[in-house]
Design a protein around this motif. Structure first.
Motif, PDB file in Angstrom:
ATOM      1  N   GLY A 141       0.791  -1.229   0.000  1.00 43.36           N
ATOM      2  CA  GLY A 141       0.000   0.000   0.000  1.00 43.36           C
ATOM      3  C   GLY A 141       0.816   1.268   0.000  1.00 43.36           C
ATOM      4  N   ASP A 142       2.154   1.165   0.101  1.00 43.67           N
ATOM      5  CA  ASP A 142       2.987   2.366   0.191  1.00 43.67           C
ATOM      6  C   ASP A 142       2.749   3.329  -0.984  1.00 43.67           C
ATOM      7  OD1 ASP A 142       4.115   1.515   2.526  1.00 43.67           O
ATOM      8  OD2 ASP A 142       6.042   0.923   1.666  1.00 43.67           O
ATOM      9  N   LYS A 143       2.791   2.801  -2.201  1.00 38.29           N
ATOM     10  CA  LYS A 143       2.709   3.689  -3.377  1.00 38.29           C
ATOM     11  C   LYS A 143       1.342   4.354  -3.516  1.00 38.29           C
ATOM     12  CE  LYS A 143       6.415   1.656  -6.138  1.00 38.29           C
ATOM     13  NZ  LYS A 143       6.784   0.980  -7.425  1.00 38.29           N
ATOM     14  N   PRO A 144       0.232   3.614  -3.449  1.00 36.36           N
ATOM     15  CA  PRO A 144      -1.062   4.301  -3.598  1.00 36.36           C
ATOM     16  C   PRO A 144      -1.356   5.261  -2.452  1.00 36.36           C
ATOM     17  CG  PRO A 144      -1.358   1.952  -3.107  1.00 36.36           C
ATOM     18  CD  PRO A 144       0.075   2.149  -3.448  1.00 36.36           C
ATOM     19  N   PHE A 145      -0.962   4.921  -1.235  1.00 38.36           N
ATOM     20  CA  PHE A 145      -1.195   5.833  -0.107  1.00 38.36           C
ATOM     21  C   PHE A 145      -0.407   7.131  -0.290  1.00 38.36           C
ATOM     22  CE2 PHE A 145      -2.139   2.213   3.166  1.00 38.36           C
ATOM     23  CZ  PHE A 145      -3.350   1.995   2.522  1.00 38.36           C
ATOM     24  N   THR A 146       0.849   6.997  -0.718  1.00 37.57           N
ATOM     25  CA  THR A 146       1.683   8.176  -0.913  1.00 37.57           C
ATOM     26  C   THR A 146       1.172   9.022  -2.070  1.00 37.57           C
ATOM     27  OG1 THR A 146       3.654   7.141   0.016  1.00 37.57           O
ATOM     28  CG2 THR A 146       4.007   8.959  -1.511  1.00 37.57           C
ATOM     29  N   ARG A 147       0.794   8.369  -3.182  1.00 36.13           N
ATOM     30  CA  ARG A 147       0.293   9.124  -4.331  1.00 36.13           C
ATOM     31  C   ARG A 147      -0.998   9.866  -3.971  1.00 36.13           C
ATOM     32  NH1 ARG A 147       1.775   9.202  -9.394  1.00 36.13           N
ATOM     33  NH2 ARG A 147       3.134   7.382  -9.108  1.00 36.13           N
ATOM     34  N   TYR A 148      -1.829   9.245  -3.173  1.00 36.39           N
ATOM     35  CA  TYR A 148      -3.068   9.901  -2.735  1.00 36.39           C
ATOM     36  C   TYR A 148      -2.750  11.171  -1.955  1.00 36.39           C
ATOM     37  CZ  TYR A 148      -7.422  10.693  -0.180  1.00 36.39           C
ATOM     38  OH  TYR A 148      -8.559  11.255   0.351  1.00 36.39           O
ATOM     39  N   PHE A 149      -1.787  11.105  -1.041  1.00 34.77           N
ATOM     40  CA  PHE A 149      -1.408  12.293  -0.284  1.00 34.77           C
ATOM     41  C   PHE A 149      -0.845  13.372  -1.200  1.00 34.77           C
ATOM     42  CE2 PHE A 149       2.046  14.697   1.690  1.00 34.77           C
ATOM     43  CZ  PHE A 149       1.320  15.392   2.656  1.00 34.77           C
ATOM     44  N   VAL A 150       0.056  12.986  -2.081  1.00 33.24           N
ATOM     45  CA  VAL A 150       0.696  13.943  -2.993  1.00 33.24           C
ATOM     46  C   VAL A 150      -0.354  14.673  -3.831  1.00 33.24           C
ATOM     47  CG1 VAL A 150       2.159  14.098  -5.061  1.00 33.24           C
ATOM     48  CG2 VAL A 150       2.945  12.801  -3.049  1.00 33.24           C
ATOM     49  N   ASN A 151      -1.367  13.966  -4.268  1.00 34.70           N
ATOM     50  CA  ASN A 151      -2.399  14.570  -5.112  1.00 34.70           C
ATOM     51  C   ASN A 151      -3.195  15.660  -4.395  1.00 34.70           C
ATOM     52  OD1 ASN A 151      -1.714  12.955  -7.270  1.00 34.70           O
ATOM     53  ND2 ASN A 151      -3.315  11.437  -6.896  1.00 34.70           N
ATOM     54  N   GLN A 152      -3.214  15.641  -3.062  1.00 33.27           N
ATOM     55  CA  GLN A 152      -4.023  16.609  -2.317  1.00 33.27           C
ATOM     56  C   GLN A 152      -3.269  17.899  -1.978  1.00 33.27           C
ATOM     57  OE1 GLN A 152      -6.957  15.379  -2.522  1.00 33.27           O
ATOM     58  NE2 GLN A 152      -6.072  13.381  -3.004  1.00 33.27           N
ATOM     59  N   CYS A 153      -1.965  17.922  -2.197  1.00 31.23           N
ATOM     60  CA  CYS A 153      -1.155  19.091  -1.835  1.00 31.23           C
ATOM     61  C   CYS A 153      -0.996  20.031  -3.021  1.00 31.23           C
ATOM     62  CB  CYS A 153       0.229  18.645  -1.354  1.00 31.23           C
ATOM     63  SG  CYS A 153       0.218  17.662   0.162  1.00 31.23           S
ATOM     64  N   HIS A 154      -0.799  21.309  -2.692  1.00 31.20           N
ATOM     65  CA  HIS A 154      -0.497  22.295  -3.732  1.00 31.20           C
ATOM     66  C   HIS A 154       0.999  22.354  -4.034  1.00 31.20           C
ATOM     67  CE1 HIS A 154      -4.399  24.057  -2.175  1.00 31.20           C
ATOM     68  NE2 HIS A 154      -4.611  24.030  -3.484  1.00 31.20           N
ATOM     69  N   ALA A 155       1.835  22.128  -3.018  1.00 30.79           N
ATOM     70  CA  ALA A 155       3.278  22.272  -3.172  1.00 30.79           C
ATOM     71  C   ALA A 155       3.966  21.481  -2.062  1.00 30.79           C
ATOM     72  CB  ALA A 155       3.674  23.748  -3.107  1.00 30.79           C
ATOM     73  N   PHE A 156       5.310  21.391  -2.163  1.00 26.04           N
ATOM     74  CA  PHE A 156       6.060  20.550  -1.231  1.00 26.04           C
ATOM     75  C   PHE A 156       7.376  21.211  -0.848  1.00 26.04           C
ATOM     76  CE2 PHE A 156       3.587  18.031  -4.144  1.00 26.04           C
ATOM     77  CZ  PHE A 156       2.876  17.182  -3.306  1.00 26.04           C
ATOM     78  N   ILE A 157       7.828  20.903   0.361  1.00 29.24           N
ATOM     79  CA  ILE A 157       9.180  21.257   0.774  1.00 29.24           C
ATOM     80  C   ILE A 157       9.836  19.990   1.303  1.00 29.24           C
ATOM     81  CG2 ILE A 157       8.453  21.968   3.113  1.00 29.24           C
ATOM     82  CD1 ILE A 157      10.702  24.133   2.919  1.00 29.24           C
TER      83      ILE A 157
END
Length: 376
Positions: A141-157
């Motif tokens: 589940g690592d990849k789908p869980f991480t991709r789901y989180f990434v999709n909800q953000c506007h930007a990253f640090i």
């Protein structure tokens, strides 16, 4: 860079009464943002890990809550109804910026859902503060869980260039790298003689320090094997101090422990940290995998040289021959590095470490966050 001023900011992630490096990071970041004139609150976990996933003795700190910080225990990592409630509450409050700490895919569903609800207010900018994107210890589940989180953000640090590259492979959203700031919340350094006396250590011995939670990827076995090297065993006034709680079965390490090794397997309280670092001659991080490490920044704060392995972002923070040594992640290389360090004058790295320490400021990190608010 845009200075963050007069903003309403929410940080979502570990904080008191939870303990550890992530909590310390979020609390210190909150203090920096408050000092710059922002209104800041932290939403921490009412429930973080299921018991079977937490190998330590406790997830909670013994001491009182830090003064001057607004911390609320609102997030239950395993309860979808809680995610809806928490997200709806923060959405209605309309913070200008929401900083979401991310370090483990298990948290992706909770943090991603909360973020997705908040951003529906069309006002809050969601910034993922990514300590690790790809976990050291992989699970289904690592990849789908991480991709789901990434999709909800506007930007990253990110705190390392390796994680920066990982995010760029997953999304083209704005992302910046800003090195992990120096941990300066554990008190000022004290003279080594004072620290050794406080800890009850021999004033005439030299000490190497392995500090922090003990997990397989941190390579303590490599360091213990290095200490079993005959060349190191022959050095009478040298000891290794392992100060940290075991997050896995200790039994595999016990056969490797020699008389030159001291084990302090309890969680080290914040007020004691300065003594361990101040008493040490060298901080050793023999990691097998890594992104970045808060231990390096603690060493910088206490102005201690480091021996790190050439994995992840560690060589970015510890330039070889300047702040210490970078070696291959195997026991012989670690032993060679220790002997190389011991052959040098005690203060050979001091001036560079003091100069480098000034570059890792919390103000710079906050300014890097501000740069991510420039575009909507």
């Amino acid at each position: 860079m845009t200075k963050l001023r007069h903003k309403k900011i929410v940080i979502i992630g570990p904080a008191h009464p939870l303990r550890g490096g992530l909590a310390a990071f979020n609390e210190r970041l909150a203090r920096q943002l408050i000092a710059q004139g922002n209104e800041v609150s932290i939403h921490t976990f009412s429930f973080q890990y299921p018991g079977f996933m937490f190998p330590g003795k406790t997830q909670y700190a013994d001491g009182p809550a830090p003064e001057g910080l607004q911390i609320e225990r609102t997030v239950h990592s395993m309860n979808p109804f809680n995610w809806l409630k928490t997200g709806s509450r923060i959405r209605k409050e309309k913070p200008d910026i929401v900083i979401v700490a991310y370090w483990l895919p298990l948290m992706g569903p909770a943090l991603g859902t909360i973020a997705s609800i908040i951003r529906k207010n069309k006002h809050s900018r969601i910034i993922g503060l990514v300590h690790n994107l790809i976990p050291h210890e992989k699970r289904p589940g690592d990849k789908p869980f991480t991709r789901y989180f990434v999709n909800q953000c506007h930007a990253f640090i990110t705190l390392s260039k390796e994680v920066l590259a990982d995010i760029k492979q997953m999304t083209n959203k704005p992302v910046v790298y800003s090195p992990h700031p120096v941990y300066d919340s554990f008190g000022d350094p004290v003279p080594a003689t004072v620290a050794k006396q406080h800890l009850g250590w021999d004033a005439n011995k030299r000490y190497l320090l392995f500090f922090g939670f003990i997990r397989a990827y941190k390579g303590l076995d490599l360091l213990l094997e290095a200490f079993a090297d005959r060349r190191i065993q022959a050095i009478e006034n040298l000891e290794l101090v392992v100060a940290g709680e075991f997050y896995e079965d200790r039994k595999k390490y016990d056969p490797l422990i020699t008389e030159q090794v001291k084990i302090f397997s309890d969680f080290i309280p914040n007020e004691e940290v300065k003594y361990y670092f101040s008493a040490a001659d060298l901080v050793v991080q023999p990691y097998k995998t890594a992104t970045q490490s808060g231990i390096s920044q603690m060493a910088y704060h206490f102005e201690k040289p480091m021996l790190v392995t050439a994995v992840g972002g560690l060589p970015e923070i510890v330039p070889d021959g300047k702040a210490g040594y970078v070696v291959a992640p195997d026991s012989k290389s670690v032993a060679d590095g220790i002997l190389r360090f011991l052959a040098q004058p005690a203060d050979v790295f001091s001036s560079f470490i003091r100069e480098q320490k000034e570059l890792y400021s919390w103000e710079h990190f906050a300014d890097s966050l501000g740069s991510l608010t420039d575009t909507q």
